[in-house]
Enzyme design. Structure first.
Site, mmCIF file in Angstrom:
data_model
loop_
_atom_site.group_PDB
_atom_site.id
_atom_site.type_symbol
_atom_site.label_atom_id
_atom_site.label_comp_id
_atom_site.label_asym_id
_atom_site.label_seq_id
_atom_site.Cartn_x
_atom_site.Cartn_y
_atom_site.Cartn_z
ATOM 1 N N LYS A 68 0.811 -1.233 0.000
ATOM 2 C CA LYS A 68 0.000 0.000 0.000
ATOM 3 C C LYS A 68 0.838 1.274 0.000
ATOM 4 O O LYS A 68 0.406 2.295 -0.536
ATOM 5 C CB LYS A 68 -0.943 0.010 1.210
ATOM 6 C CG LYS A 68 -2.116 -0.933 1.066
ATOM 7 C CD LYS A 68 -3.075 -0.770 2.231
ATOM 8 C CE LYS A 68 -4.261 -1.697 2.085
ATOM 9 N NZ LYS A 68 -5.280 -1.505 3.125
ATOM 10 N N ASP A 104 -10.047 2.886 1.750
ATOM 11 C CA ASP A 104 -10.187 2.395 3.132
ATOM 12 C C ASP A 104 -10.779 3.486 4.019
ATOM 13 O O ASP A 104 -11.509 3.202 4.972
ATOM 14 C CB ASP A 104 -8.824 1.985 3.703
ATOM 15 C CG ASP A 104 -8.332 0.671 3.125
ATOM 16 O OD1 ASP A 104 -9.168 -0.158 2.716
ATOM 17 O OD2 ASP A 104 -7.100 0.468 3.070
HETATM 18 P P1 NAP Z 1 -0.691 -4.576 10.698
HETATM 19 O O1 NAP Z 1 -0.171 -3.495 9.840
HETATM 20 O O2 NAP Z 1 0.006 -5.899 10.738
HETATM 21 O O3 NAP Z 1 -0.752 -3.995 12.227
HETATM 22 C C1 NAP Z 1 -1.174 -4.832 13.272
HETATM 23 C C2 NAP Z 1 -1.355 -3.996 14.533
HETATM 24 O O4 NAP Z 1 -1.860 -4.845 15.547
HETATM 25 C C3 NAP Z 1 -0.038 -3.419 15.057
HETATM 26 O O5 NAP Z 1 -0.322 -2.189 15.652
HETATM 27 C C4 NAP Z 1 0.377 -4.447 16.102
HETATM 28 O O6 NAP Z 1 1.138 -3.932 17.159
HETATM 29 C C5 NAP Z 1 -0.956 -4.872 16.664
HETATM 30 N N1 NAP Z 1 -0.908 -6.219 17.220
HETATM 31 C C6 NAP Z 1 -0.626 -7.365 16.562
HETATM 32 N N2 NAP Z 1 -0.691 -8.410 17.406
HETATM 33 C C7 NAP Z 1 -1.010 -7.896 18.627
HETATM 34 C C8 NAP Z 1 -1.220 -8.469 19.899
HETATM 35 N N3 NAP Z 1 -1.103 -9.789 20.112
HETATM 36 N N4 NAP Z 1 -1.529 -7.656 20.942
HETATM 37 C C9 NAP Z 1 -1.654 -6.322 20.752
HETATM 38 N N5 NAP Z 1 -1.464 -5.711 19.556
HETATM 39 C C10 NAP Z 1 -1.156 -6.504 18.510
HETATM 40 O O7 NAP Z 1 -2.193 -4.901 10.363
HETATM 41 P P2 NAP Z 1 -3.310 -3.918 9.744
HETATM 42 O O8 NAP Z 1 -3.271 -3.986 8.285
HETATM 43 O O9 NAP Z 1 -3.189 -2.601 10.409
HETATM 44 O O10 NAP Z 1 -4.646 -4.671 10.198
HETATM 45 C C11 NAP Z 1 -5.069 -4.691 11.544
HETATM 46 C C12 NAP Z 1 -6.391 -5.441 11.638
HETATM 47 O O11 NAP Z 1 -7.390 -4.748 10.902
HETATM 48 C C13 NAP Z 1 -6.342 -6.860 11.065
HETATM 49 O O12 NAP Z 1 -7.131 -7.688 11.859
HETATM 50 C C14 NAP Z 1 -6.986 -6.717 9.687
HETATM 51 O O13 NAP Z 1 -7.612 -7.907 9.269
HETATM 52 C C15 NAP Z 1 -8.020 -5.634 9.973
HETATM 53 N N6 NAP Z 1 -8.356 -4.866 8.770
HETATM 54 C C16 NAP Z 1 -9.660 -4.805 8.402
HETATM 55 C C17 NAP Z 1 -10.044 -4.050 7.307
HETATM 56 C C18 NAP Z 1 -11.483 -3.978 6.916
HETATM 57 O O14 NAP Z 1 -11.778 -3.584 5.785
HETATM 58 N N7 NAP Z 1 -12.397 -4.322 7.816
HETATM 59 C C19 NAP Z 1 -9.071 -3.350 6.566
HETATM 60 C C20 NAP Z 1 -7.741 -3.427 6.971
HETATM 61 C C21 NAP Z 1 -7.384 -4.191 8.090
HETATM 62 P P3 NAP Z 1 2.754 -3.865 17.087
HETATM 63 O O15 NAP Z 1 3.065 -2.620 16.291
HETATM 64 O O16 NAP Z 1 3.168 -3.779 18.510
HETATM 65 O O17 NAP Z 1 3.205 -5.106 16.399
#
Ligand code: NAP
Length: 275
Positions: A68, A104
């Site tokens: 992205k 998004d």
């Molecule tokens: P990402 O870039 O991998 O970021 C993940 C985030 O979650 C980071 O801030 C990470 O913290 C935190 N995290 C991961 N494991 C954790 C744990 N065990 N305890 C506490 N914090 C934790 O992922 P993303 O793209 O931002 O996506 C995040 C979520 O949103 C995912 O579940 C994804 O499926 C969902 N999502 C949904 C949509 C939708 O359209 N509904 C769109 C995009 C994403 P650290 O920095 O400390 O690692």
């Protein structure tokens, strides 16, 4: 029907993306002779892939993790929204220019702007500081939420993001002290798999907030996460992540075809195919 136009999604890994289902269903619904495919592309091959987008050409592309941000360097123009979010999730053609947008943000805002959910929030707490968090912050600022606080497991990442958007942070351990009336889960806690039983906020935390508010989970598989269940128990309203997923896809389809899909129909199509 022989497809006349080709669309697709790129990312790595693409795993169980629901985007092909959404767009191929929408093409069929509207008798559009087009096909939407999955193009898994590693970061080293992104430049080659963009050359293919230009030469074939592909009529539109959804972009997901990890491309992205990196894809922005390969485009002719980028929308203001995508610049604000610092990320592109949609490629389209505008007068021969390969262009990038970020749907998004529109997806995140869609359920907050419906008549039923329309209310003003005084303080939003964002849990997570990854890729999705940027679109959330851009959306919250567009919505005009006056007080925005980010908490992340690795605090330095929250600080970097908060600096970018000029918002506040709170240490992860102190996230239940903020007193927000909109709390967003942008972590994978609650997703099917190893994290399904987890939640970044519990019923006691929700109750400790000064007022009832809205809990918004970005996770959409499963639809009813532990985060949302705990919020309901505390008397909060909830928004599941499928709203955002459908909203971003609906906006992509509008950019590519000019057609506004029905939110209810799209949601029905995707929800029926979640496991
Ligand atoms: P990402 O870039 O991998 O970021 C993940 C985030 O979650 C980071 O801030 C990470 O913290 C935190 N995290 C991961 N494991 C954790 C744990 N065990 N305890 C506490 N914090 C934790 O992922 P993303 O793209 O931002 O996506 C995040 C979520 O949103 C995912 O579940 C994804 O499926 C969902 N999502 C949904 C949509 C939708 O359209 N509904 C769109 C995009 C994403 P650290 O920095 O400390 O690692």
């Amino acid at each position: 029907m022989i497809p006349q136009k080709l669309y697709g999604i790129t990312g790595h890994p693409l795993g169980q993306t629901m985007s092909p289902l959404l767009h191929n269903w929408a093409f069929a619904e509207h008798d559009i002779e087009a096909a939407y495919m999955a193009f898994p592309v590693t970061p080293e091959r992104l430049a080659d892939f963009i050359t293919s987008v230009r030469t074939l050409p592909l009529s539109g592309v959804s972009v997901t993790i990890p491309h992205k941000e990196a894809v922005m360097a390969h485009l002719d123009q980028i929308s203001v929204r995508a610049q604000t979010a610092g990320a592109v999730n949609t490629l389209y053609w505008d007068n021969g220019k390969l262009s990038g947008d970020n749907t998004d943000i529109a997806g995140f805002l869609a359920p907050l702007q419906t008549q039923a959910a329309l209310r003003t929030f005084s303080c939003a707490l964002l849990l997570g500081a990854g890729g999705a968090a940027k679109a959330v912050l851009a959306g919250l600022q567009e919505l005009g939420v006056p007080d925005i606080v980010v908490a992340n497991r690795r605090h330095e990442r929250a600080e970097t993001l908060a600096d970018e958007f000029a918002v506040k942070t709170v240490p992860w351990e102190a996230r239940n002290t903020v007193g927000a009336d909109l709390i967003i889960n942008a972590t994978p806690l609650g997703m099917y798999g190893a994290n399904v039983q987890e939640s970044p906020f519990n019923e006691k935390d929700f109750r400790a907030c000064a007022q009832h508010g809205t809990a918004y989970d970005l996770v959409y598989n499963p639809l009813q996460t532990r985060f949302l269940a705990e919020a309901v128990q505390a008397g909060w309203q909830t928004i599941d992540g499928l709203h955002m997923f459908c909203g971003q896809g609906i906006e992509q389809f509008r950019i590519w075809t000019g057609i506004q899909l029905s939110d209810t129909a799209v949601r029905h199509c995707i929800a029926n195919n979640l496991r």
